[in-house]
Every structure is written in C-alpha cells, then in structure tokens.
Design a protein around this motif. Structure first.
Motif, PDB file in Angstrom:
ATOM      1  N   ASP A 408      35.965  58.118  49.134  1.00 60.67           N
ATOM      2  CA  ASP A 408      35.858  57.347  47.891  1.00 60.67           C
ATOM      3  C   ASP A 408      34.420  57.243  47.390  1.00 60.67           C
ATOM      4  OD1 ASP A 408      38.514  57.064  48.386  1.00 60.67           O
ATOM      5  OD2 ASP A 408      38.555  54.885  48.355  1.00 60.67           O
ATOM      6  N   PHE A 409      33.447  57.276  48.307  1.00 60.75           N
ATOM      7  CA  PHE A 409      32.052  57.272  47.876  1.00 60.75           C
ATOM      8  C   PHE A 409      31.759  58.517  47.048  1.00 60.75           C
ATOM      9  CE2 PHE A 409      31.632  54.651  51.809  1.00 60.75           C
ATOM     10  CZ  PHE A 409      31.161  53.499  51.201  1.00 60.75           C
ATOM     11  N   GLY A 410      32.291  59.647  47.502  1.00 61.38           N
ATOM     12  CA  GLY A 410      32.085  60.877  46.745  1.00 61.38           C
ATOM     13  C   GLY A 410      32.762  60.841  45.395  1.00 61.38           C
ATOM     14  N   VAL A 411      33.967  60.274  45.330  1.00 61.08           N
ATOM     15  CA  VAL A 411      34.701  60.208  44.057  1.00 61.08           C
ATOM     16  C   VAL A 411      33.967  59.317  43.062  1.00 61.08           C
ATOM     17  CG1 VAL A 411      36.834  59.423  42.970  1.00 61.08           C
ATOM     18  CG2 VAL A 411      36.936  60.676  45.131  1.00 61.08           C
ATOM     19  N   VAL A 412      33.576  58.110  43.499  1.00 55.88           N
ATOM     20  CA  VAL A 412      32.873  57.185  42.612  1.00 55.88           C
ATOM     21  C   VAL A 412      31.513  57.758  42.211  1.00 55.88           C
ATOM     22  CG1 VAL A 412      31.847  54.885  42.399  1.00 55.88           C
ATOM     23  CG2 VAL A 412      34.053  55.167  43.545  1.00 55.88           C
ATOM     24  N   GLY A 413      30.803  58.329  43.182  1.00 59.78           N
ATOM     25  CA  GLY A 413      29.499  58.913  42.880  1.00 59.78           C
ATOM     26  C   GLY A 413      29.598  60.063  41.906  1.00 59.78           C
ATOM     27  N   LEU A 414      30.612  60.908  42.089  1.00 65.09           N
ATOM     28  CA  LEU A 414      30.807  62.043  41.174  1.00 65.09           C
ATOM     29  C   LEU A 414      31.168  61.556  39.781  1.00 65.09           C
ATOM     30  CD1 LEU A 414      31.017  65.120  40.843  1.00 65.09           C
ATOM     31  CD2 LEU A 414      33.418  64.959  41.529  1.00 65.09           C
ATOM     32  N   PHE A 415      31.976  60.501  39.694  1.00 59.07           N
ATOM     33  CA  PHE A 415      32.374  59.951  38.401  1.00 59.07           C
ATOM     34  C   PHE A 415      31.157  59.432  37.638  1.00 59.07           C
ATOM     35  CE2 PHE A 415      33.629  56.114  35.982  1.00 59.07           C
ATOM     36  CZ  PHE A 415      34.468  56.698  35.049  1.00 59.07           C
ATOM     37  N   LEU A 416      30.337  58.607  38.277  1.00 60.73           N
ATOM     38  CA  LEU A 416      29.172  58.034  37.602  1.00 60.73           C
ATOM     39  C   LEU A 416      28.124  59.093  37.267  1.00 60.73           C
ATOM     40  CD1 LEU A 416      28.650  54.705  39.599  1.00 60.73           C
ATOM     41  CD2 LEU A 416      29.612  54.976  37.308  1.00 60.73           C
ATOM     42  N   SER A 417      27.840  59.964  38.219  1.00 61.30           N
ATOM     43  CA  SER A 417      26.817  60.986  37.974  1.00 61.30           C
ATOM     44  C   SER A 417      27.285  61.992  36.924  1.00 61.30           C
ATOM     45  CB  SER A 417      26.454  61.706  39.270  1.00 61.30           C
ATOM     46  OG  SER A 417      27.581  62.388  39.802  1.00 61.30           O
ATOM     47  N   GLY A 418      28.599  62.286  36.946  1.00 59.93           N
ATOM     48  CA  GLY A 418      29.124  63.201  35.934  1.00 59.93           C
ATOM     49  C   GLY A 418      28.993  62.632  34.532  1.00 59.93           C
ATOM     50  N   LEU A 419      29.291  61.341  34.389  1.00 60.96           N
ATOM     51  CA  LEU A 419      29.121  60.691  33.085  1.00 60.96           C
ATOM     52  C   LEU A 419      27.656  60.675  32.672  1.00 60.96           C
ATOM     53  CD1 LEU A 419      31.548  57.645  33.448  1.00 60.96           C
ATOM     54  CD2 LEU A 419      31.872  59.659  31.995  1.00 60.96           C
ATOM     55  N   ASN A 420      26.774  60.415  33.646  1.00 56.16           N
ATOM     56  CA  ASN A 420      25.344  60.379  33.336  1.00 56.16           C
ATOM     57  C   ASN A 420      24.848  61.743  32.875  1.00 56.16           C
ATOM     58  OD1 ASN A 420      22.713  59.118  33.292  1.00 56.16           O
ATOM     59  ND2 ASN A 420      22.245  60.254  35.155  1.00 56.16           N
ATOM     60  N   ASN A 421      25.313  62.796  33.528  1.00 52.15           N
ATOM     61  CA  ASN A 421      24.912  64.150  33.128  1.00 52.15           C
ATOM     62  C   ASN A 421      25.508  64.531  31.780  1.00 52.15           C
ATOM     63  OD1 ASN A 421      23.462  64.520  35.510  1.00 52.15           O
ATOM     64  ND2 ASN A 421      25.211  65.384  36.600  1.00 52.15           N
ATOM     65  N   LEU A 422      26.682  63.975  31.495  1.00 50.56           N
ATOM     66  CA  LEU A 422      27.364  64.308  30.245  1.00 50.56           C
ATOM     67  C   LEU A 422      26.708  63.651  29.038  1.00 50.56           C
ATOM     68  CD1 LEU A 422      29.883  65.719  29.015  1.00 50.56           C
ATOM     69  CD2 LEU A 422      31.109  63.556  29.320  1.00 50.56           C
ATOM     70  N   GLY A 423      26.349  62.367  29.187  1.00 56.83           N
ATOM     71  CA  GLY A 423      25.800  61.681  28.013  1.00 56.83           C
ATOM     72  C   GLY A 423      24.909  60.504  28.333  1.00 56.83           C
ATOM     73  N   GLY A 424      24.376  60.450  29.553  1.00 60.11           N
ATOM     74  CA  GLY A 424      23.441  59.385  29.907  1.00 60.11           C
ATOM     75  C   GLY A 424      24.101  58.021  29.999  1.00 60.11           C
ATOM     76  N   GLN A 425      23.330  56.995  29.721  1.00 63.31           N
ATOM     77  CA  GLN A 425      23.797  55.616  29.881  1.00 63.31           C
ATOM     78  C   GLN A 425      24.973  55.286  28.971  1.00 63.31           C
ATOM     79  OE1 GLN A 425      20.427  53.040  29.321  1.00 63.31           O
ATOM     80  NE2 GLN A 425      19.367  53.769  31.162  1.00 63.31           N
ATOM     81  N   ILE A 426      24.953  55.804  27.764  1.00 58.51           N
ATOM     82  CA  ILE A 426      26.058  55.543  26.828  1.00 58.51           C
ATOM     83  C   ILE A 426      27.369  56.078  27.392  1.00 58.51           C
ATOM     84  CG2 ILE A 426      26.985  56.005  24.536  1.00 58.51           C
ATOM     85  CD1 ILE A 426      24.649  54.094  24.528  1.00 58.51           C
ATOM     86  N   ALA A 427      27.326  57.270  27.974  1.00 57.80           N
ATOM     87  CA  ALA A 427      28.537  57.872  28.534  1.00 57.80           C
ATOM     88  C   ALA A 427      29.076  57.038  29.692  1.00 57.80           C
ATOM     89  CB  ALA A 427      28.248  59.296  29.000  1.00 57.80           C
ATOM     90  N   ILE A 428      28.197  56.484  30.532  1.00 55.65           N
ATOM     91  CA  ILE A 428      28.640  55.638  31.649  1.00 55.65           C
ATOM     92  C   ILE A 428      29.343  54.398  31.124  1.00 55.65           C
ATOM     93  CG2 ILE A 428      27.831  54.161  33.535  1.00 55.65           C
ATOM     94  CD1 ILE A 428      25.700  56.228  34.141  1.00 55.65           C
ATOM     95  N   MET A 429      28.753  53.756  30.123  1.00 52.44           N
ATOM     96  CA  MET A 429      29.366  52.539  29.566  1.00 52.44           C
ATOM     97  C   MET A 429      30.712  52.846  28.924  1.00 52.44           C
ATOM     98  SD  MET A 429      26.128  50.353  28.026  1.00 52.44           S
ATOM     99  CE  MET A 429      25.298  51.713  27.193  1.00 52.44           C
ATOM    100  N   ILE A 430      30.788  53.930  28.158  1.00 53.07           N
ATOM    101  CA  ILE A 430      32.043  54.308  27.513  1.00 53.07           C
ATOM    102  C   ILE A 430      33.085  54.682  28.568  1.00 53.07           C
ATOM    103  CG2 ILE A 430      33.164  56.025  26.037  1.00 53.07           C
ATOM    104  CD1 ILE A 430      30.586  56.129  24.392  1.00 53.07           C
ATOM    105  N   GLY A 431      32.663  55.409  29.605  1.00 51.56           N
ATOM    106  CA  GLY A 431      33.572  55.844  30.656  1.00 51.56           C
ATOM    107  C   GLY A 431      34.208  54.673  31.380  1.00 51.56           C
ATOM    108  N   LEU A 432      33.406  53.670  31.735  1.00 45.09           N
ATOM    109  CA  LEU A 432      33.936  52.489  32.418  1.00 45.09           C
ATOM    110  C   LEU A 432      34.883  51.708  31.508  1.00 45.09           C
ATOM    111  CD1 LEU A 432      30.715  51.241  34.272  1.00 45.09           C
ATOM    112  CD2 LEU A 432      32.735  52.305  35.288  1.00 45.09           C
ATOM    113  N   ALA A 433      34.527  51.614  30.219  1.00 41.85           N
ATOM    114  CA  ALA A 433      35.392  50.915  29.264  1.00 41.85           C
ATOM    115  C   ALA A 433      36.737  51.627  29.130  1.00 41.85           C
ATOM    116  CB  ALA A 433      34.707  50.820  27.902  1.00 41.85           C
TER     117      ALA A 433
END
Length: 452
Positions: A408-433
C-alpha cells in the motif's frame, strides 16, 4: 509544542492504548457496568500487548536470519524496513507527521460516518508510517505548513477507509462474517493473494493447507507449533551452514555454537507465532462486542479494522506456507534485479512474514494449498518491486539504505507522485478531491440500489 506532538505520536501510534480507549468508549456507550467496562478495557489492552510481545519475539528471531542470509549469499542492497525509514524521516517531519496522523484519523471517522466505507482503522503504527511517508512526499511536492497537513490528513483518511475495503471481500470469505476488517498497509498484496488463489485453484476439490494428510508416522506435524518449529529449524540451520560458523558465532550468537543458536532462533520464531495467536483470540473476544457501542452511537454499522495477525488463527499452516512463498518471490525478484542492473531490493524477512503469511491465508481461502503458494508468491514479487517506485519520490530520504516495505505504501506513493508529475500541486489537490467524490457517489448509488 514539541512535547504535545510527542504525546500525540506516543498515544496514537501505540495499538494497545488506542484500541483500549476504543473499547472503553464503546463499553461506556453501551452503558455497561463498571466491572464489565473495566474487564473489557483491560483485557483488550493486555491482548494487544500480548500480540506486540509475540511480534517482538518473532521479529527478534528473524533479524539474525536476515543477517545470515546476506552473509551466506553475499548480496548487498536496500532492505525495505518501515521502522528504519520512519526513524530517519521523523527527525525532519515529526511535527507534520503527528498532525497529519491526528487529523487523518478524524477524516477516517467522517468518511465512515457519511459514506458506505464504514471502517475505523485501528492499527496505530501503520497510520503513523503512512502519515510519515505522505508528509515527506507532499513536502517534496512543495507543500508546506497548513496545506501539507490538510492534504496529508485527507490522504491518510482516504487510505484508512479504502485499504480495509480492498481486502474485505476476502476477510468475509475467510471468517464467515462481516464483523471485523483488516487494517494494514499490505491490503493490495493480500487482495492479490486472494485473487491469484482463485485463479490457480483448478477445477477439482480445493485442498486447504489445514487439511494436508500427513503419513501416520508424521501425525505430529498436524500440530502447527511443532510443524513451524521443525520447518524453521531446518531453514535456519541450512542458512547458517552457508553463512559459516565463524560469521554466526562472531557476529550474531556471541560465541554460542551456530547450530544450537539457529535451533533456538527457530524455537523463538514458533514461540512468537504462538503468543501472537493467543493475543489475537483475547482481543477479538473483547474488541468486537465493545466496538458495537461506537458503531451504534457514532458510526452506525462500522467495523474495526485491526492488525494483520487477526487472520493468522484461521489457517496456521497457510501462515508458514505464505511466508516461505513470499520470501521465495522476494529472492526471485532480487535475482531479476541483479541481472537487470540498478537498484537491488533485498528480501526483508519481517515484511515477507507478516504480509506473505496473510496473502497465504487469503490465497488458501480462495484456492487451497495451491492458492496459498502462488498468492503469497505474487505478494512477494509486489513488495519487492514496489519499494523501487518510492525511491525517487522521497527526496533526500530516497538515498537512504532503507525504504517502506508493504504494497500500500507503493500504491499511495505512486498515486501522489504520479499526480505531482502530471500537474504539480494543483493535480494532487484535484486528484484527492476526485477520489472523495467517487467515494461519495459510490456510497450514494449503493444506498439507492439497496432501497430499490
């Protein structure tokens, strides 16, 4: 302020205290008398301490095995170890971790209250480790202060709600009821074990690991304590022979004969498993009835998500089969990494035992002995390659000689880092929402289908 953070971490990361408080609140909510309340609270507290003590004995016996394995086969690399990487990270991210953990638990309760993901995650040390990793990843992504804590708490709350849900279908099949859930960072690996078990079960009758027919002269092997001790003794002695008497006696056994030392460690391993199983029985007898008070008053129909040893009592033989198979998956993965070049992840004995054992139990539930073997093997491969994903997303900590171990650490880490690589902080906020929105819509549709 640092003292307050320290107290928060100490209390919320200690499963015995956390679950005892939950039991106390639940019993009070049911208006139990003083005697029953005190008895239930104390037995829950002691039960978790018994589990912790057993896990300590087991981990202590596995540590020299890991050292002997590295020496025997002359391999060097990164060892996935949650405790080691968290200890390094807390020095810099301790305050953020404590706040993310505290508010993450509140988010978990809110999600359980207003959605159909009604799991209260009670494994405090896993919550601590996940909060720490998320604090690091969000800091690397550029979040600081309020936003780091807010988004971190939301992420942890989502994890605490979704992780038990991923593996709950297999828990229900294993236990035969829906009273308890599993709260651990290896849920993806456990679910994979159950799926693989189903895929490899074949068309004939499923043969459980618990129904293996030993020859009459080997009937003593039906006793799980005996079979675990003898099997581990053989494994320890073989690895000790490869490591050499001089290494074992100078580095590990303080001069004690290396064969005798290996046999004693095998016995300690079996003793640790025995103690864990006893603690699990004690806790489950108290926490499930006590939790009904919380469920009825605060979060109706919720289930406590408890640590991974709660499933070990259902298939003790599968626990051992799962450990061996997961460790084998780790060895095969390590060999692939050696030939491929680059980072080498050494098979961590402790994560392979706890997550591999559970994957074996679920694989056995869906596919019998064959399912236990291949389901746990798949988990071993996953927890060998997942840590590689985390290395580039942990910033300076990625260069440390340790990393997070479970799936699960890998899944969560991949999710957050993937969003960050995709669009930075905005992408992380949108992804969680969006994740929260999907959870709400899923819950709404489920309630609607139930009513219809």
């Amino acid at each position: 302020m640092n003292t307050i953070f320290s107290i928060i971490i100490d209390v919320l990361s200690e499963p015995a205290v956390l679950v005892a408080i939950i039991a106390l609140v639940g019993l009070i909510a049911q208006q139990k008398n003083m005697s029953d309340t005190l008895k239930g609270t104390v037995k829950t507290f002691v039960g978790f301490l018994v589990i912790t003590a057993g896990a300590g004995v087991l981990s202590g016996s596995l540590a020299p095995f890991g050292a002997m394995f590295e020496a025997a086969f002359n391999v060097n690399g990164i060892v996935p170890n949650n405790e080691a990487i968290v200890a390094l990270a807390l020095a810099e991210y301790g305050s953020a971790t404590a706040l993310i953990m505290f508010f993450g638990m509140i988010v978990n309760i809110v999600i359980a209250r207003f959605t159909s993901f009604k799991y209260i995650f009670l494994t405090g040390h896993i919550t601590l480790y996940m909060s720490c990793m998320i604090a690091v990843i969000l800091a690397v992504a550029g979040f600081t202060s309020f936003m780091q804590i807010l988004l971190g708490a939301v992420t942890v709350g989502i994890f605490m709600s979704l992780s038990p849900a991923v593996v709950q279908p297999f828990v229900k099949r294993l236990t035969g009821n829906n009273n308890v859930a599993l709260g651990h960072s290896g849920a993806v690996g456990f679910a994979l074990g159950g799926v693989v078990g189903h895929l490899v079960k074949g068309k004939g009758e499923i043969k459980s690991t618990e129904n293996i027919n030993f020859p009459k002269g080997l009937g003593f092997l039906r006793d799980s304590t005996v079979s675990i001790t003898l099997t581990m003794a053989i494994l320890y002695v073989v690895v000790a022979l490869f490591a050499g008497a001089s290494f074992v006696e100078s580095e590990l056994s303080a001069g004690q004969n290396f064969i005798l030392f290996s046999i004693l460690q095998a016995g300690l391993f079996s003793a640790g498993v025995f103690v864990i199983l006893a603690g699990v029985r004690l806790v489950l007898a108290e926490i499930v009835p006590a939790f009904k008070g919380i469920s009825s008053k605060l979060v109706p129909n919720s289930k406590p998500a408890l640590d991974v040893p709660i499933v070990f009592t259902y298939s003790p033989n599968a626990v051992l089969v799962g450990f061996f198979s997961s460790f084998a998956g780790g060895i095969v993965s390590m060999i692939v990494m050696i030939f491929a070049g680059g980072v080498i992840i050494l098979p961590g004995v402790v994560p392979h035992f706890f997550t591999g054992a559970a994957a074996g139990v679920f694989g056995n539930a869906t596919g019998g002995t064959r399912g236990a073997i291949w389901g746990a093997f798949a988990n071993g491969v996953v927890i060998s390659f997942m840590p590689i994903i985390l290395i580039p997303v942990l910033g300076n900590l990625g260069t440390a000689n340790a990393t997070f171990s479970d799936s699960d650490f890998g899944v969560v880490g991949l999710f957050l880092s993937g969003l960050n690589n995709l669009g930075g902080q905005i992408a992380i906020m949108i992804g969680l929402a969006l994740v929260l929105l999907v959870m709400v819509l899923f819950s709404f549709n489920r309630k609607k289908s139930i009513k219809s």
